[in-house]
Design an enzyme around this catalytic site. Structure first.
Site, PDB file in Angstrom:
ATOM      1  CD  GLU A 199     -51.818  10.457  48.478  1.00 17.48           C
ATOM      2  OE1 GLU A 199     -51.617  11.628  48.868  1.00 17.48           O
ATOM      3  OE2 GLU A 199     -51.411   9.453  49.071  1.00 17.48           O
ATOM      4  CD  GLU A 215     -46.584  10.248  51.156  1.00 13.16           C
ATOM      5  OE1 GLU A 215     -46.874  10.086  52.356  1.00 13.16           O
ATOM      6  OE2 GLU A 215     -46.889  11.264  50.523  1.00 13.16           O
TER       7      GLU A 215
END
Length: 1011
Positions: free
Chosen positions: A515, A444
């Site tokens: 994820e 991220e």
């Protein structure tokens, strides 16, 4: 004020005097010591762990200019154990934040009041190190630090979770020496370390000295080259030395037999080679390790070697040419007392629990772990996605997700070296671990030229492993060039989205869910849906559940009550509350029910029905590399939860990816009443490091085809119907029979009393209920629920009439609605209560839900039973909680438990403990006096000492004051749990969104011992 160069706000100054990154190892004196791998047994290793003198300063500006000098008086300083995080020792602020930076977003600048920890350690230089080149190694320091030795500046480093090594020989003296370090809480690296975790500071990993020969092996890179048929291998050892050096390399197998030896004089750089015939391959199921010994001067170095290949050929992720599914979890370094300081035994415990729950993959989210963690993964057998210490998603929040904000730092040339440094130190330290199968370029942090530089450098340095980075996903609108990445990666993609990718022939890379399936609180509830699709398509390589453990901090209230704290409990701002409680295990590693669900869904053995009437099932081997000879099967046949037949199958042999027919020698009646089930339990036959023989790896359960007797044959002589008497007075209706007395409130339109032989069995009015205490995965939909008044729904009675059917039944009909203030009624219904001569109370409810509403949390009847009703017996799914989308880990059977044992103590209280698919349940006092609940259709059942409102109100488990009464829920349906706190919204098939439905059940007062 200390006068030093302000390196902490310059992303181009990554270190001063720090040694180049190298593979992790400890030099030993001989092969025997090296083989044991106990670094304390090496004469060339000297730990500096232990008690250090410590001072905490709220700002580096407050630091005394002379604190690091050799003669500075530190006798009045505090004592602090190293390694540790200073926040867990009472200094500074315990602080949890996810995305938001804890400082003003002004890269590369940090606040002027930058907290500092001052560390002093006096030590005697070991005799065996006195004639060596001496290096000091800091395995992890958050966030940057300055180092002095005997008053001389020795170096500076940033990058919190990677080693920093300094040559300190010029600064040492015989005998007593002093090391001083100033650790800063923030630096420009803070902008690259914005991981979702508690923000810890200090020397949190080990510190030690290494004594090296004046000329020594500085680094070694191990490369394995296997033939196409894996029948032979060539082992390459790329060496770096500090001068001309005679080096020998010896490879030994797992039985300590020498495989081969090679010699070379290395002067700076050199490569040795060894040929190995018929190598035993390494994989997570059979982690076979050879041991490589490097003999150089007085030193012996040891490295585990695993022969294996990794590729993404044809869009399929493969180990040793075999397609492999990654059944993984994301794991942070987290300890409920020590923070990010993780003892070796704690690492082992995590891995053993994972192994027992069929997990084969770990993503080191979102930074390199302690290097010893990878040693354990090599040995025990795990696939590791090794991730760079890089995350900077706070930059997006600071700019309100403005276009391009997410990619700002990755696109900025000023930060290129900082990005590259994190890839280089990751790869160089961990390059020799066979468990590392994928390099990850962080998390991220946008995607632009700096990430491309990281990935391209990594692929050039180590072409043997694929490279991953999720931030390049198309939805983020980063740089278009993704050729340097070997897989597509997604976070929280829906099941439909990953299936669409798998079917898309233009998508040529395998898809990795780095994820998925958010495990926060009572969840996750979508695992089975994901794996049904992942198993179907070769292009889908698996994924890692978010995440392994709850990051609660072990804390005490003022009155001494222990609890786990989360964000905001320490006055920390900004904070993200209990979002750190999103694991498959509690902080103390007790499994959540979500972990047991995962274990069953990714189990290595599954069974398929072939001919259940004839006792034939197919055992399917879902291992990738080993057969089923390590598995035994116990089977049993039950009728209504009572065993009628059982046995064992001790010999299975199915090869990986195949199956075999298993014949079970049971016989079934041609017809019989009741529910007949077959349960098969897969047991581990042999002892392993993580489990004893007999440990259950997985199970399967089937409904058996036993026809029920024909209706005419089932009919039994009817018992004489007992008369029922009814009397109404002041809108109170009393219905009684030979041994019972029940009461209805005709104004309130509900049942208010149940008794048998004078024993009161109801402690409050029955009520219809749609509210559940929101689970964490309800955090978004609950806003709609509350807006519409689901949490405050009250019953409005429009009509309530009663009548008697002859002498043998009394009927009460209620027309009602449920609604909360401000909004229109949520639903309208008609409830028909019927009491017969046995005292049984039957209920039939027809419900119409208002159009336009979001799905209901639940619908059912809530009863309050008197104090003492603690015993629970039921036939349904157990022995633990289950929901419509979270029930693969439970078995249908007959269970006895208690109200207290049904409670799941989630750290943030929420809906818990429900039993999906219940056919009947009894709640009673210790003498067996209580209520039995049955229904024509299975229902969801729960018994607790808390109401949904109690659970909704409490922020921590310790705030719950259990009621003496027992609260029973009999639900037509309960909506599923999903994983929408971070993942996709609850799948439609798991929502209670029917606009019309009918619910029926029977309540029977019983004395169990008389039945």
């Amino acid at each position: 004020m200390i006068r030093i160069n302000k390196y902490w706000e310059d992303p181009n100054v990554l270190h001063v005097n720090r040694e180049p990154a190298r593979a992790a190892y400890i030099p030993y004196r001989d092969m025997e010591a090296a083989a044991k791998g106990k670094r304390g047994n090496s004469p060339y290793y000297q730990t500096l762990n232990g008690s250090w003198k410590f001072q905490y300063r709220e700002s580096a500006a407050q630091v005394d200019d002379h604190f690091y000098e050799a003669g500075a008086d530190v006798s009045g300083w505090d004592d602090l154990l190293v390694p540790s995080c200073w926040q867990t020792n009472g200094y500074d602020q315990l602080h949890y934040t996810n995305i938001n930076y804890p400082i003003p977003c002004d890269p590369p600048f940090v606040p002027d009041d930058n907290p500092a920890g001052l560390y002093i350690r006096d030590f005697q230089l070991g005799e065996r190190l006195s004639d060596k080149e001496t290096y000091i190694v800091f395995e992890g320091v958050n966030s940057c630090f300055y180092l002095w030795v005997n008053g001389s500046f020795a170096g500076y480093s940033k990058g919190s979770r990677m080693p920093a090594e300094f040559r300190i020989t010029p600064y040492l003296q015989p005998g007593q020496n002093r090391i001083a370090a100033m650790v800063l809480k923030w630096c420009d690296g803070t902008y690259l370390e914005d991981q979702d975790l508690w923000r810890y500071s200090g020397i949190f990993r080990d510190v030690y000295l290494l004594g090296r020969d004046p000329v020594h092996v500085r680094d070694i890179g191990i490369r394995t080259e296997l033939s196409a048929d894996f029948e032979s291998a060539l082992l390459h050892f790329d060496l770096k030395s500090t001068g001309s050096l005679q080096v020998s390399a010896e490879l030994r197998d797992a039985r300590n037999h020498s495989i081969g030896r090679s010699d070379l004089i290395v002067d700076g750089d050199g490569t040795l080679h060894l040929e190995v015939n018929k190598p035993v391959l390494w994989n997570a199921e059979h982690p076979y390790l050879y041991q490589l010994y490097i003999y150089a001067g007085e030193e012996v170095l040891r490295f585990p070697v695993g022969f294996r290949t990794v590729d993404t050929h044809g869009g399929v992720f493969r180990i040793n040419g075999q397609a492999v599914k990654l059944k993984g979890v994301n794991r942070h370094d987290s300890h409920p007392v020590l923070g990010q300081t993780i003892p070796l035994n704690h690492m082992k415990r995590d891995l053993m629990i994972m192994k027992r729950h069929n997990i084969n993959t770990i993503r080191t989210s979102h930074y390199p772990n302690d290097y010893r963690f990878l040693d354990l993964c090599d040995e025990i057998g795990f696939y590791v996605i090794d991730e760079a210490d890089l995350e900077c998603h706070g930059i997006s929040i600071a700019e309100d997700w403005a276009p391009g904000a997410f990619h700002k730092l990755s696109a900025d040339p000023q930060w290129r070296n900082a990005f590259l440094d994190r890839a280089e130190r990751l790869v160089e330290r961990d390059k020799n671990h066979p468990s590392v199968v994928i390099w990850s370029m962080g998390n991220e942090s946008g995607y632009d030229l700096n990430h491309i530089a990281m990935a391209e450098w990594t692929k050039e340095r180590d072409p043997s492993r694929p490279v991953h980075y999720e931030g390049a996903a198309p939805g983020y609108n980063g740089h278009a060039n993704t050729e340097c990445l070997d897989m597509e990666s997604r976070m929280y993609a829906t099941v439909a989205e990953i299936e669409a990718y798998a079917k898309d022939e233009s998508s040529r890379k395998p898809l990795f869910l780095c994820e998925y399936s958010h495990a926060m609180g009572n969840g996750p509830g979508d695992l089975n849906d994901y794996w049904n699709v992942i198993d179907r398509y070769p292009k889908l390589m698996g994924g890692c559940v978010w995440e392994w453990c709850d990051h609660g901090i072990a804390t005490m209230t003022e009155d001494g009550t222990a609890f786990y704290a989360y964000g905001g409990d320490f006055g920390d701002r900004p904070n993200d509350g209990n979002f750190c409680l999103d694991g498959l295990v509690f902080p103390d590693r007790r499994p959540h029910t979500g972990l047991l669900e995962l274990k069953q869904i990714i189990a290595p053995v599954k069974f398929e029905a072939v001919d259940l009437a004839g006792g034939r099932v197919r055992a399917v081997n879902r291992y990738d590399f080993i057969d089923l000879s390590n598995i035994a099967v116990y089977w049993k046949v039950e009728r209504d939860g009572v065993i009628t037949d059982q046995g064992q199958i001790l010999e299975l042999s199915a090869a990986p990816g195949t199956g075999e027919i298993v014949s079970l020698p049971y016989s079934l009646p041609p017809e019989a009443a009741g529910s007949w089930t077959l349960t098969l339990s897969c047991w581990q036959k042999f002892e392993t490091a993580w489990a004893a023989p007999g440990y259950e790896l997985s199970f399967a359960q089937f409904e058996l085809p036993v026809p029920a007797p024909a209706a005419g044959e089932r009919r039994q002589p009817a018992a004489a119907a007992a008369p029922v008497y009814a009397a109404a007075e002041n809108n109170r209706l009393t219905v009684s029979g030979p041994d019972f007395r029940h009461q209805f409130d005709l104004n309130a339109g509900t049942l208010t009393g149940i008794s048998k032989h004078g024993v009161n069995m109801l402690a409050g009015p029955a009520r219809f209920n749609i509210w559940r205490a929101p689970i964490d995965n309800d955090m978004h939909v609950k806003k709609n629920w509350i807006h519409e008044g689901y949490d405050r729904a009250e019953m409005k009675v429009y009509e309530c009439e009663w009548r008697q059917h002859a002498d043998f039944a009394v009927e009460v009909t209620v027309k009602f609605s449920l609604g909360g203030y401000i909004r229109y009624p949520l639903l309208h219904g008609t409830a028909v209560w019927m009491v017969d001569g046995s005292g049984a109370i039957s209920l039939k409810t027809d419900v119409r839900v208002r159009d336009g509403l979001v799905y209901l949390p639940r619908f059912g009847l809530q009863l309050t039973l008197p104090e003492g009703n603690e015993e629970v017996e039921y036939y349904g799914y157990g022995p633990r909680e289950s929901y419509v989308d979270k029930r693969r880990s439970v078995k249908k059977g007959r269970y006895e438990t208690t109200v207290g044992e049904m409670f799941e103590p989630y750290i943030m209280p929420q809906e818990n403990g429900s039993r999906y698919g219940t056919e009947w349940a009894t709640v009673s006092n210790p003498l067996g006096m209580g209520l039995k609940f049955t229904s024509a259709e299975p229902f969801s059942f729960n018994a607790a000492h808390f109401t949904p409102e109690d659970l909704t109100k409490a922020a921590h488990t310790y705030e719950l004051a259990g009621r003496k009464e027992t609260i029973v829920h009999l639900d037509y349906k309960m909506s599923g749990v999903g994983s929408a706190s971070c993942g996709p919204e609850l799948a439609e098939q798991y929502r209670l969104d029917e606009k019309e439905f009918t619910f029926g059940l029977t309540i029977q007062p019983v004395f169990k011992e008389d039945q």
